[in-house]
Motif scaffolding. Structure first.
Motif, PDB file in Angstrom:
ATOM      1  N   THR A 256      14.545  -4.675  -4.094  1.00  0.00           N
ATOM      2  CA  THR A 256      14.280  -4.185  -5.351  1.00  0.00           C
ATOM      3  C   THR A 256      12.972  -4.138  -5.791  1.00  0.00           C
ATOM      4  O   THR A 256      12.401  -3.188  -6.616  1.00  0.00           O
ATOM      5  CB  THR A 256      15.317  -5.016  -6.338  1.00  0.00           C
ATOM      6  N   ASP A 257      12.398  -5.667  -5.756  1.00  0.00           N
ATOM      7  CA  ASP A 257      11.049  -5.658  -6.221  1.00  0.00           C
ATOM      8  C   ASP A 257      10.048  -4.644  -5.341  1.00  0.00           C
ATOM      9  O   ASP A 257       9.103  -4.327  -5.987  1.00  0.00           O
ATOM     10  CB  ASP A 257      10.266  -7.261  -5.872  1.00  0.00           C
ATOM     11  N   PHE A 258      10.375  -4.526  -4.063  1.00  0.00           N
ATOM     12  CA  PHE A 258       9.482  -3.692  -3.396  1.00  0.00           C
ATOM     13  C   PHE A 258       9.588  -2.402  -3.922  1.00  0.00           C
ATOM     14  O   PHE A 258       8.441  -1.659  -4.019  1.00  0.00           O
ATOM     15  CB  PHE A 258       9.948  -3.357  -2.090  1.00  0.00           C
ATOM     16  N   ALA A 259      10.670  -1.820  -4.432  1.00  0.00           N
ATOM     17  CA  ALA A 259      10.847  -0.489  -4.881  1.00  0.00           C
ATOM     18  C   ALA A 259      10.135  -0.443  -6.419  1.00  0.00           C
ATOM     19  O   ALA A 259       9.409   0.611  -6.391  1.00  0.00           O
ATOM     20  CB  ALA A 259      12.268  -0.126  -5.246  1.00  0.00           C
ATOM     21  N   ARG A 260      10.146  -1.267  -7.182  1.00  0.00           N
ATOM     22  CA  ARG A 260       9.575  -1.549  -8.198  1.00  0.00           C
ATOM     23  C   ARG A 260       7.913  -1.589  -7.879  1.00  0.00           C
ATOM     24  O   ARG A 260       6.838  -0.820  -8.621  1.00  0.00           O
ATOM     25  CB  ARG A 260       9.768  -2.602  -9.238  1.00  0.00           C
ATOM     26  N   HIS A 261       7.529  -2.493  -7.072  1.00  0.00           N
ATOM     27  CA  HIS A 261       6.069  -2.424  -6.678  1.00  0.00           C
ATOM     28  C   HIS A 261       5.508  -1.073  -6.147  1.00  0.00           C
ATOM     29  O   HIS A 261       4.504  -0.598  -6.697  1.00  0.00           O
ATOM     30  CB  HIS A 261       5.996  -3.384  -5.622  1.00  0.00           C
ATOM     31  N   TRP A 262       6.154  -0.313  -5.216  1.00  0.00           N
ATOM     32  CA  TRP A 262       5.977   1.011  -4.838  1.00  0.00           C
ATOM     33  C   TRP A 262       5.757   2.027  -5.939  1.00  0.00           C
ATOM     34  O   TRP A 262       4.468   2.729  -5.832  1.00  0.00           O
ATOM     35  CB  TRP A 262       7.027   1.383  -3.779  1.00  0.00           C
ATOM     36  N   ILE A 263       6.657   1.759  -6.967  1.00  0.00           N
ATOM     37  CA  ILE A 263       6.337   2.879  -8.067  1.00  0.00           C
ATOM     38  C   ILE A 263       5.188   2.504  -8.961  1.00  0.00           C
ATOM     39  O   ILE A 263       4.463   3.477  -9.279  1.00  0.00           O
ATOM     40  CB  ILE A 263       7.805   3.337  -8.672  1.00  0.00           C
ATOM     41  N   ALA A 264       5.105   1.201  -9.234  1.00  0.00           N
ATOM     42  CA  ALA A 264       3.958   0.839  -9.927  1.00  0.00           C
ATOM     43  C   ALA A 264       2.417   1.288  -9.252  1.00  0.00           C
ATOM     44  O   ALA A 264       1.394   1.465 -10.098  1.00  0.00           O
ATOM     45  CB  ALA A 264       4.329  -0.508 -10.250  1.00  0.00           C
ATOM     46  N   THR A 265       2.496   1.188  -7.993  1.00  0.00           N
ATOM     47  CA  THR A 265       1.170   1.495  -7.239  1.00  0.00           C
ATOM     48  C   THR A 265       1.082   2.826  -6.804  1.00  0.00           C
ATOM     49  O   THR A 265      -0.116   3.305  -6.858  1.00  0.00           O
ATOM     50  CB  THR A 265       0.965   0.369  -6.077  1.00  0.00           C
ATOM     51  N   THR A 266       2.086   3.560  -6.486  1.00  0.00           N
ATOM     52  CA  THR A 266       2.035   4.790  -5.780  1.00  0.00           C
ATOM     53  C   THR A 266       2.316   5.990  -6.419  1.00  0.00           C
ATOM     54  O   THR A 266       1.996   7.184  -5.986  1.00  0.00           O
ATOM     55  CB  THR A 266       2.614   4.650  -4.313  1.00  0.00           C
ATOM     56  N   ARG A 267       3.239   5.799  -7.448  1.00  0.00           N
ATOM     57  CA  ARG A 267       4.070   6.986  -8.219  1.00  0.00           C
ATOM     58  C   ARG A 267       2.816   7.904  -8.494  1.00  0.00           C
ATOM     59  O   ARG A 267       2.708   9.152  -8.310  1.00  0.00           O
ATOM     60  CB  ARG A 267       4.607   6.613  -9.165  1.00  0.00           C
ATOM     61  N   ARG A 268       1.720   7.722  -9.434  1.00  0.00           N
ATOM     62  CA  ARG A 268       0.959   8.500 -10.159  1.00  0.00           C
ATOM     63  C   ARG A 268      -0.160   9.186  -8.618  1.00  0.00           C
ATOM     64  O   ARG A 268      -0.233  10.162  -8.808  1.00  0.00           O
ATOM     65  CB  ARG A 268       0.053   8.046 -11.052  1.00  0.00           C
ATOM     66  N   PRO A 269      -0.714   8.111  -8.247  1.00  0.00           N
ATOM     67  CA  PRO A 269      -1.667   8.856  -7.025  1.00  0.00           C
ATOM     68  C   PRO A 269      -0.666   9.512  -6.137  1.00  0.00           C
ATOM     69  O   PRO A 269      -1.381  10.627  -5.718  1.00  0.00           O
ATOM     70  CB  PRO A 269      -1.959   7.383  -6.126  1.00  0.00           C
ATOM     71  N   TRP A 270       0.415   9.266  -5.783  1.00  0.00           N
ATOM     72  CA  TRP A 270       1.337  10.218  -4.934  1.00  0.00           C
ATOM     73  C   TRP A 270       1.512  11.674  -5.383  1.00  0.00           C
ATOM     74  O   TRP A 270       1.057  12.594  -4.939  1.00  0.00           O
ATOM     75  CB  TRP A 270       2.436   9.618  -4.263  1.00  0.00           C
ATOM     76  N   GLN A 271       1.898  11.552  -6.782  1.00  0.00           N
ATOM     77  CA  GLN A 271       2.118  12.857  -7.595  1.00  0.00           C
ATOM     78  C   GLN A 271       0.745  13.787  -7.681  1.00  0.00           C
ATOM     79  O   GLN A 271       0.680  14.737  -7.525  1.00  0.00           O
ATOM     80  CB  GLN A 271       2.564  12.588  -8.851  1.00  0.00           C
ATOM     81  N   GLN A 272      -0.470  12.768  -8.095  1.00  0.00           N
ATOM     82  CA  GLN A 272      -1.593  13.515  -8.259  1.00  0.00           C
ATOM     83  C   GLN A 272      -2.198  14.193  -7.026  1.00  0.00           C
ATOM     84  O   GLN A 272      -2.957  14.950  -6.980  1.00  0.00           O
ATOM     85  CB  GLN A 272      -2.370  12.766  -9.111  1.00  0.00           C
ATOM     86  N   LEU A 273      -2.372  13.184  -5.958  1.00  0.00           N
ATOM     87  CA  LEU A 273      -2.966  13.613  -4.737  1.00  0.00           C
ATOM     88  C   LEU A 273      -2.091  14.556  -3.831  1.00  0.00           C
ATOM     89  O   LEU A 273      -2.463  15.403  -3.542  1.00  0.00           O
ATOM     90  CB  LEU A 273      -3.582  12.361  -3.974  1.00  0.00           C
ATOM     91  N   VAL A 274      -1.015  13.881  -3.579  1.00  0.00           N
ATOM     92  CA  VAL A 274      -0.153  14.548  -2.220  1.00  0.00           C
ATOM     93  C   VAL A 274       0.519  15.919  -3.036  1.00  0.00           C
ATOM     94  O   VAL A 274       0.158  16.928  -2.537  1.00  0.00           O
ATOM     95  CB  VAL A 274       0.743  13.837  -1.759  1.00  0.00           C
ATOM     96  N   ASP A 275       1.296  15.723  -4.193  1.00  0.00           N
ATOM     97  CA  ASP A 275       1.618  17.177  -4.731  1.00  0.00           C
ATOM     98  C   ASP A 275       0.940  18.007  -5.281  1.00  0.00           C
ATOM     99  O   ASP A 275       1.069  19.125  -5.135  1.00  0.00           O
ATOM    100  CB  ASP A 275       2.831  16.436  -5.716  1.00  0.00           C
ATOM    101  N   GLN A 276      -0.231  17.416  -6.057  1.00  0.00           N
ATOM    102  CA  GLN A 276      -0.942  18.554  -6.658  1.00  0.00           C
ATOM    103  C   GLN A 276      -2.027  18.860  -5.755  1.00  0.00           C
ATOM    104  O   GLN A 276      -2.869  20.037  -5.986  1.00  0.00           O
ATOM    105  CB  GLN A 276      -1.567  17.878  -7.994  1.00  0.00           C
TER     106      GLN A 276
END
Lengths: 342, 106
Positions: free
Chosen positions: A94-114
């Motif tokens: 659970t904490d890993f999942a939260r850590h993952w979104i806290a750190t990578t959600r925005r960079p992933w969306q902005q770099l990979v998706d966009q």
């Protein structure tokens, strides 16, 4: 466990790495490559080849003389999987999942998706239209790419305590996409310009939204790639020119650039409905579905006391302004009833 | 329900909150952000007493609010909105585009 503020700062910092347009640090990148090979238990590549863009690099990779096998699985994929596994063990699921979104959600969306996805699509489309054996080999090369600065999208999750990632981090901070083979590494420079809209989509009306030092670039309007010829035409559009465009996707880009409001005004749109929520406009487009838009008055006045209106495109079967605004929030006309709007 | 620019905050029943919610990560200024403009840097931010911004860890873009005290939503270009105790769903505005549906950003 690390606090949110530190994780968010790391996320922001890596997003900046991925968007960085400063000149490439070639010596730094080459050092990173050596570290990455070393961490994978491999001898460093005998040769390093530099290219000015992913386009040039894909061509270079496709024509390499005796590169040896791709070592991407060892250099990049295994390092990532190992670091991910270690972090998950440390934090729990659970904490890993939260850590993952806290750190990578925005960079992933902005770099990979966009950025990565449209760039990849554009390169693939280019090689597909070129045809032939060489173009096919270029497309093949794109499957083996290591994303360099765009690896920031997932590197953000890890701190310096993961020794296996030091090389990849180094390359990410120094250069663009790269390729790792037994005998040779092919590296590319970072882009020199990237233009984005408020959602982070590649967006520019008067030049390429993304450009590389060797001149390669892609034109894009609100995330939709457009040919350079069409981009050049955007400044001089007319209603007639838009209506004469055969390609529906390009016509839609032209329409957006021209401005829905202006198009409605100049093409004789009809007011279909008006209520407390706004005004619904409709205009038929020959050979395409009608353009239906709801005109809404901004609920907060501008600093000069005037009220700005804006237009939102809604599905063509919309029949009332309220239904149109409700749709933009995924609600039915009956469900949508804001008690306060600002 | 309340609209602030391109964000709608809609009251829901507490029992309609999905299971498995965790606190949505805060930003680097320790703010609870409902939506952020990439180009302007402007943000819809919720503050208040005993306010929790929640999401499922596998779906960080669907946000919920659980307010036990009181809340307030602010944005650089829009007036503030006061929120009473209760549960809410946060909805981002979208725009129709033939062949696709795209988010809107102010």
């Amino acid at each position: 466990m690390i606090g949110d503020i530190e994780l968010a700062a790391r996320s922001d910092e890596w997003l900046e790495v991925g968007l960085c347009c400063k000149p490439t640090d070639r010596p730094g990148a080459e050092q990173g490559v050596r570290l990455a090979y070393q961490a994978a238990g491999l001898a460093p590549p005998q040769r390093v080849l530099w290219c000015g863009s992913p386009m040039a690099a894909a061509r270079a990779v496709a024509t390499l003389d005796n590169p040896g096998a791709s070592v991407r699985p060892q250099v990049r994929t295994r390092a990532w999987a190992t670091a991910r596994q270690a972090l998950m063990q440390e934090l729990g699921v659970t904490d890993f999942a939260r850590h993952w979104i806290a750190t990578t959600r925005r960079p992933w969306q902005q770099l990979v998706d966009q950025i990565v996805t449209p760039l990849r699509n554009r390169l693939n489309a280019h090689f597909a239209s070129e045809g032939g054996e060489l173009a096919q080999a270029c497309q093949q090369a794109l499957l083996d790419v290591i994303l360099g600065h765009h690896d920031a999208a997932w590197l953000a999750a890890f701190d310096d305590s993961q020794p296996g990632l030091a090389g990849l981090r180094h390359v990410a901070r120094s250069a663009g996409w790269w390729w790792a083979f037994e005998n040779v590494a092919v590296l590319t420079d970072r882009y020199v310009e990237v233009h984005r809209d408020n959602l982070g989509r590649l967006h520019r009306g008067d030049g390429p939204a993304l450009s590389y030092p060797d001149g390669y670039g892609i034109h894009s309007w609100r995330g939709m790639p457009i040919p350079a010829e069409v981009a050049a035409e955007l400044a001089t559009l007319t209603v007639q020119r838009i209506q004469a465009e055969d390609n529906a996707e390009l016509r839609r880009v032209m329409l957006e650039h021209f401005g829905f409001e202006r198009y409605l005004r100049e093409s004789g749109a009809t007011k279909q409905h008006a209520d407390d929520y706004g005004t619904l406009w409709r205009v038929d487009i020959p050979g395409d579905e009608p353009l239906v838009m709801v005109e809404v008055i901004n609920a907060t006045a501008e600093p000069d006391g005037t009220w700005r209106t804006y237009f939102l495109r809604v599905p063509p079967d919309t029949s009332t302004a309220r239904e149109g605004v409700a749709w933009t929030f995924g609600l039915s006309e009956q469900e949508y009833s804001p008690t306060q709007q600002t | 329900m309340y609209r602030q620019g391109d964000v709608l905050v809609m009251p829901i029943q507490r029992e309609d909150l999905p299971s498995g919610l965790v606190l949505a990560p805060r930003d680097r200024h320790n703010r609870m952000v409902l939506a952020l403009g990439e180009a302007t840097g402007h943000a819809h931010v919720v503050t208040g007493e005993r306010v929790a911004l929640l999401c499922r860890p596998d779906d960080p873009d669907r946000l919920f609010l659980l307010i036990e005290g009181y809340g307030r939503v602010g944005h650089e270009e829009h007036g503030p909105i006061a929120l009473a105790a209760g549960a809410y769903r946060v909805i981002r505005q979208r725009e129709y585009f033939p062949g696709a549906i795209r988010p809107v950003s102010d």
